[in-house]
Design an enzyme around this catalytic site. Sequence first.
Site, PDB file in Angstrom:
ATOM      1  N   CYS A 280       0.741  -1.412   0.027  1.00 48.74           N
ATOM      2  CA  CYS A 280       0.158   0.243  -0.124  1.00 48.74           C
ATOM      3  C   CYS A 280       0.970   1.317  -0.089  1.00 48.74           C
ATOM      4  O   CYS A 280       0.282   2.489  -0.242  1.00 48.74           O
ATOM      5  CB  CYS A 280      -0.980   0.047   1.270  1.00 48.74           C
ATOM      6  SG  CYS A 280      -1.949  -1.562   1.331  1.00 48.74           S
ATOM      7  N   HIS A 433      -2.460   7.399   6.586  1.00 46.21           N
ATOM      8  CA  HIS A 433      -3.030   6.267   5.833  1.00 46.21           C
ATOM      9  C   HIS A 433      -4.418   5.873   5.834  1.00 46.21           C
ATOM     10  O   HIS A 433      -5.167   5.673   4.876  1.00 46.21           O
ATOM     11  CB  HIS A 433      -2.115   5.070   6.277  1.00 46.21           C
ATOM     12  CG  HIS A 433      -2.330   3.992   5.591  1.00 46.21           C
ATOM     13  ND1 HIS A 433      -1.980   3.517   4.231  1.00 46.21           N
ATOM     14  CD2 HIS A 433      -2.762   2.503   5.772  1.00 46.21           C
ATOM     15  CE1 HIS A 433      -2.315   2.386   3.711  1.00 46.21           C
ATOM     16  NE2 HIS A 433      -2.859   1.784   4.916  1.00 46.21           N
ATOM     17  N   HIS A 471      -9.357   2.776  -0.734  1.00 42.56           N
ATOM     18  CA  HIS A 471      -8.085   2.344  -0.474  1.00 42.56           C
ATOM     19  C   HIS A 471      -7.514   1.760  -1.835  1.00 42.56           C
ATOM     20  O   HIS A 471      -7.960   0.554  -2.341  1.00 42.56           O
ATOM     21  CB  HIS A 471      -7.928   1.236   0.648  1.00 42.56           C
ATOM     22  CG  HIS A 471      -6.628   0.997   0.787  1.00 42.56           C
ATOM     23  ND1 HIS A 471      -5.465   1.229  -0.060  1.00 42.56           N
ATOM     24  CD2 HIS A 471      -5.956   0.734   1.994  1.00 42.56           C
ATOM     25  CE1 HIS A 471      -4.132   0.767   0.434  1.00 42.56           C
ATOM     26  NE2 HIS A 471      -4.476   0.335   1.767  1.00 42.56           N
TER      27      HIS A 471
END
Length: 634
Positions: A280, A433, A471
Amino acid sequence: MSRLPVIVGFGGYNAAGRSSFHHGFRRTVLESLAPQARQETLAGLAQMMKLVQVVEGQYRDQDGQALTHADIEARFAKEILAGTLVRRIEAQHLDPDAAHWQKSITLDAGLQPLTFTTSRKQLPEPLPANWSVQELDGNEVRVTLHDSCEFKVDSYRPLAVKSAGQLPTGFEPSELYNARFHPRGLAMTVVGVTDALRSVGIEWQRIIQHVRPDEVAVFAGSVMSQLDDNGYGGMMQSRLKGGRVTAKQLALGLNTMPADFINAYVLGSVGTSGSVTGACATFLYNLQKGIEQIASGKARVVIVGNSEAPITQECIEGYGAMGALATEDGLRQIEGSAEADLRRASRPFGENCGFTLAEACQFAVLMDDELALELGADIHGAVPDVFINADGFKKSISAPGPGNYLTVAKAVASAVQLLGAEAVRNRSFVHAHGSSTPANRITESEILDRVAGAFGIEQWPVTAVKAFVGHSLATASGDQVIAALGAFKYGIVPGIKTIDAVADDVHQQHLSLSTTDRKMGEQALDVAFINSKGFGGNNASAVILAPHVAERMLRKRHGQAAFDAYLARREGTRSAAAAYDQQALLGKLDIIYNFGNDMIDDQAISITTEEIKVPGFEQPLVFKKDERYSDMLD
């Protein structure tokens, strides 16, 4: 003296729309914008979503009636809002209530053998031992089963996960150029990097006239490869579905292919190319490579970005099996309601139950500060540092770990050394995040809170763009970087609007998390910290400087006279960039896709002991003197 990597263009697409000129950011803070900016962004989205058409440079409805920006807002705002950001998975991807799978059924012949008729070419090879075949007329055969047999039949079942961050409803990247069976992620690459390049306001051919062929670099890729039918998904499924693998599926499925497509079909570059994968945190991994190339002088222009298209049944079930995704039932339990609010599936730092998958492509165009001034490029920010650290020994590969403490602390320490403690304490913010998992809200908030305390930061503004766009895996920190540029431009730190309140277990002694937008004021923000935590211990934190800070640094380095000359050149750049923006709002995107044209003739390459001349490039590639190891030789 290190060259400063500055951002001179950016673009792409995610669930908020087109990224260039901050339109995606504007979608996330619509209620905080002036009417003109709000209506302009809504009009652009209406065109993208095919709600309006453009005739002779004029927005019109389906009946041909001319529309103003105010008309579009009044008539289509509700539909535009519903068709952007995180929402229920749409049919262009799959039906979450009826996802296709195969169910195994065992047939038992019992006392009476079972028979059926089929064509000879459909018989399996080799024929099962308990089958007997009788020839009929033509190519028909009668098959008799003398024992049990297992069949797989089409079936459909609901997915537990029903939400995702999707490109605006009706916007199809592959319709914008001759896509030639390109996987969705590669089609997004082509249109996304075009948007970034057009946003620069300087033609690419002019840029490369000022640099050598090997002073251009591209770092781009994806985490999940290309998993739709035109990529690895189709290749892996073909035999089980009784189909054939195509000649393109394997090659186009590679996770490095976004960089390859940019070089081969958009830039025509012969410079450095690569794709660094860090789960990620992948965008920041590639950004680090880019700024290292510029700071060291190895490259003067770098394209950094990622494209990810993971809204497939396999990805959803894979991440779902890990318990990582927000499910419909989980959202119901959080909300205490019979109906889950899929629009609020992604809930960073609030009561949450998992992250929300998303598709996106984001790209940034970087130059060294000297080249940017020489060309009159518009500077949207600067990237002095990206820090990456692993977690050490781990029990669970997907669990968070200590590496993120190192990256965040180093990023803040770097900014303090560069700008001073007062600027970091009072004029910085964090794009977290904020994955929307219960573990993340605790661990990331604790990291940020402890680092803030150590550096004397009180009430550190924290936001998380995943609340709006979900995401997007490899592209996730690209979403964060470009959202941070929007915050610099408008002086607004977006609120985390998908939560009712910050969860009780979130650490916030030194943090400030808000559910509403915070208007900080023009040039009130000097630096943004971009934080990313990835599966496997892939942690990265970046320092992004606001454009007014970057300009102050360049004025000091190059002198007032050189900076004034730069400002004069920048006027033309801004005018050209603004012209592209206005065309793009009307749907004229001018996609760059150069397939099979202007190919380099190998035989025309000229090689001497001093340099290589490559056809199509004005400047030669000069062999650099390398004295790094000269002290080790006689």
